[in-house]
Write a protein that holds these residues in place. Structure first.
Motif, short mmCIF file in Angstrom:
data_model
loop_
_atom_site.label_atom_id
_atom_site.label_comp_id
_atom_site.label_asym_id
_atom_site.label_seq_id
_atom_site.Cartn_x
_atom_site.Cartn_y
_atom_site.Cartn_z
N PRO A 173 40.18 31.83 15.33
CA PRO A 173 40.59 32.15 16.72
C PRO A 173 41.31 33.83 17.13
O PRO A 173 42.48 33.61 15.76
N HIS A 174 41.21 34.86 17.46
CA HIS A 174 42.13 35.77 17.92
C HIS A 174 42.66 35.06 19.20
O HIS A 174 42.44 34.22 20.47
N PRO A 175 43.71 35.68 20.13
CA PRO A 175 44.70 35.62 21.36
C PRO A 175 43.96 35.70 21.50
O PRO A 175 42.99 36.76 22.33
N SER A 176 43.55 35.09 22.83
CA SER A 176 42.91 35.24 24.30
C SER A 176 43.34 36.00 24.72
O SER A 176 44.35 36.28 24.80
N SER A 177 42.17 37.05 26.17
CA SER A 177 42.67 37.65 27.22
C SER A 177 43.74 36.89 28.00
O SER A 177 45.25 37.17 28.76
N VAL A 219 42.14 35.99 36.90
CA VAL A 219 40.29 35.70 36.24
C VAL A 219 40.16 36.74 35.68
O VAL A 219 40.25 37.67 35.67
N LEU A 220 38.77 35.88 34.58
CA LEU A 220 38.11 36.85 33.81
C LEU A 220 37.13 37.60 34.18
O LEU A 220 36.18 36.94 34.54
N SER A 221 37.14 39.12 34.42
CA SER A 221 36.07 39.69 35.05
C SER A 221 34.94 39.71 34.28
O SER A 221 34.66 39.11 33.49
N ALA A 222 33.91 40.08 34.99
CA ALA A 222 32.29 40.23 34.51
C ALA A 222 32.50 41.67 34.56
O ALA A 222 31.96 42.85 33.67
N GLY A 223 33.10 42.74 35.21
CA GLY A 223 33.16 44.11 34.18
C GLY A 223 34.61 44.79 35.73
O GLY A 223 34.80 44.48 36.07
N ALA A 224 33.85 45.94 35.49
CA ALA A 224 34.39 47.26 36.51
C ALA A 224 34.42 47.26 37.98
O ALA A 224 35.60 47.05 38.41
N ALA A 225 33.84 46.89 38.16
CA ALA A 225 33.28 46.00 39.87
C ALA A 225 34.21 44.87 40.24
O ALA A 225 34.38 44.87 41.29
N SER A 226 34.14 43.85 39.81
CA SER A 226 34.89 42.09 39.53
C SER A 226 36.97 42.90 40.91
O SER A 226 36.58 41.81 41.93
N PRO A 227 37.56 43.31 40.06
CA PRO A 227 38.73 43.70 41.01
C PRO A 227 38.08 43.42 42.19
O PRO A 227 38.90 43.38 43.25
N ASP A 259 38.56 50.07 33.69
CA ASP A 259 37.51 50.28 32.54
C ASP A 259 36.68 48.43 32.84
O ASP A 259 37.24 47.60 33.16
N PRO A 260 35.80 48.59 32.17
CA PRO A 260 35.64 47.04 32.80
C PRO A 260 35.89 45.77 31.30
O PRO A 260 35.29 44.98 32.02
N LEU A 261 36.50 46.48 30.25
CA LEU A 261 37.15 45.28 29.40
C LEU A 261 38.62 44.53 30.32
O LEU A 261 39.32 45.58 30.54
N ASN A 262 38.98 43.77 31.06
CA ASN A 262 39.72 43.78 31.95
C ASN A 262 40.07 42.35 32.59
O ASN A 262 38.97 41.47 32.69
N VAL A 263 41.11 41.73 33.07
CA VAL A 263 41.93 40.79 33.44
C VAL A 263 42.47 41.24 35.07
O VAL A 263 42.84 41.39 35.10
N VAL A 264 41.70 39.72 35.39
CA VAL A 264 42.65 40.51 37.25
C VAL A 264 43.98 39.16 37.44
O VAL A 264 43.69 38.20 37.04
#
Length: 445
Positions: free
Chosen positions: A109-113, A153-161, A205-210
């Motif tokens: 494992p790696h540290p999660s987002s 919220v673990l985003s699905a992409g750039a549009a999620s926020p 950026d599509p790799l994001n967490v909200v």
């Protein structure tokens, strides 16, 4: 588990946005020694070509059905599967463990987002709600919205926020503070924030967490929702076919949902029982069966509005519509009780220990419940609710139509019954064997 475990354990390596530089020596060794590297294109691109010389295979879409096929194709080879962050946290590790068995995996494992985000925000991980919208509707977030609650919220992409901001406004949480954390753990890490009711940021950026600090708008006309069954009747769109609030709370109490269990909500009406069953825990599942198409569509809308878009809706009349459904842990019948064979089908579908709850308001259906109560026991109760209403210049009580409720748990076989059944089976087998022997002797003679 549906596939035979591989002879060589599969390495499952979690990658962060920092790529190769963020891996432990053990994780690097698993990747450099792999003959086959399976992952998403973005993950595969993070690996250095010189050190990781194995054959690179990108996951097809949809991913989950491809797991057994790819594992079978590369059986006998050293396989390394790439995952984002912690493979066992909403990652591919779950599918691989289900397919191959946990003993066939070596997870790095790696540290999660989530860990990164909480570290940046100063939020205790154990006090933070996590909702994923990766491959799932954003409507799932609605079930986690409570005043003062912190949600990642673990985003699905750039549009999620932007989609999250719109949902917060719709559900009466426009004042909530939103922070978007991009490329967590990498050199390109960035963040920006704003309120949901004033969100004007363009997709980034599509790799994001909200991160959401939930704040309810006190002026909102959206009903406040609690965490227990018995939501306000006004929270539902309905045509009058709705199990009312106080009876609904008593019904959910009798159904006694537990994590991971499945409910059949037969005669769904507005879907309130199945919806509130699913709201008790994220892993609870429900199937609503409704014969009227307009009501079935309304159930779907109510489920999305109240944060459980995963509620399955079957349009059709029971008992025929029950054919092929997964076996339930509990069954609620709120309509159509007098349909021939319905009660028998529901009872037969339940395993020992399963619960059946039936509500009715008619004398005809009440007679059916009385007969079943005599046969199976359980609890037979009458629920009566009265509301205070104006009577001229005074106040009086208006009685709602009383509801008769039968609830019962299907009994488990008693040890003596099991013993008797075993003895009977043994005796039948011996009799059959003796008869066959006698027949053979007769034919020989």
């Amino acid at each position: 588990m549906s596939s035979a475990p591989p002879s060589i354990p599969v390495s499952v390596v979690g990658l962060g946005a920092d790529g190769w530089a963020g891996l432990t020596s053990a994780a690097r060794s698993a990747l450099t020694g792999a003959e086959v590297l399976i992952g998403g294109p973005r993950q595969l691109d993070l690996l250095p070509g010189a050190e990781c010389a194995g054959e690179r295979v990108a996951w097809p879409s949809p991913l989950r059905p491809a797991v057994p096929k790819l594992m079978a194709e590369h059986a006998g080879r050293r396989i390394a599967v790439l995952a984002s962050g912690d493979p066992m946290f909403y990652g591919i590790g779950r599918a691989l463990a289900q397919e191959l068995g946990p003993d066939a995996l070596r997870v790095h494992p790696h540290p999660s987002s989530v860990s990164y985000a909480c570290a940046r925000l100063g939020w205790p991980v154990e006090d933070t709600e996590v909702v994923t919208v990766v491959g799932r509707p954003v409507a799932r977030l609605a079930a986690a919205l409570y005043e003062g609650r912190r949600v990642l919220v673990l985003s699905a992409g750039a549009a999620s926020p932007g989609e999250i901001a719109a949902l917060l406004r719709e559900r009466g949480f426009g004042p909530s503070r939103m922070r978007v954390l991009e490329q967590l753990g990498s050199e390109r890490e960035d963040a920006y924030e704003g309120r949901a009711d004033g969100w004007e940021h363009k997709p980034g950026d599509p790799l994001n967490v909200v991160a959401v600090d939930c704040r309810r708008d006190p002026r909102s006309d959206v009903p406040r929702l609690g965490a227990t069954p018995g939501l306000p009747d006004g929270a539902y769109e309905h045509d009058g076919q709705l199990t009312k609030r106080h009876v609904r709370a008593a019904t959910l109490c009798a159904l006694a949902p537990a994590p991971g269990e499945l409910l059949w909500d037969i005669g769904g009406g507005s879907g309130s029982i199945g919806i509130e069953w699913m709201r008790t825990h994220p892993s609870c599942r429900a199937v609503a069966v409704e014969r009227v198409p307009e009501r079935a569509a309304r159930i779907t809308r109510n489920a999305a509005a109240l944060g459980v878009p995963g509620l399955r809706v079957v349009t059709g009349a029971a008992p025929a519509a029950l054919d092929g459904l997964p076996a339930p842990d509990a069954v609620f019948i709120g309509g159509g009780l007098t349909a021939p064979g319905l009660l028998d089908a529901a009872w037969a579908a339940l395993a020992p220990g399963g619960r059946l709850v039936v509500n009715t308001v008619t004398l005809e259906s009440e007679a059916v419940l009385a007969e079943r109560y005599r046969r199976h026991g359980g609890d037979l109760v009458k629920l009566a609710v009265a509301h205070a209403v104006p009577v001229g210049g005074f106040t009086g009580w208006r009685q709602a139509m009383p509801v008769t409720q039968w609830s019962v748990t299907k009994p488990r076989p008693r040890p003596e019954d099991t013993t008797a059944a075993t003895e009977a089976t043994t005796e039948n087998a011996e009799n059959a064997e003796n008869a066959a022997t006698e027949k053979a002797e007769d034919q020989t003679t």
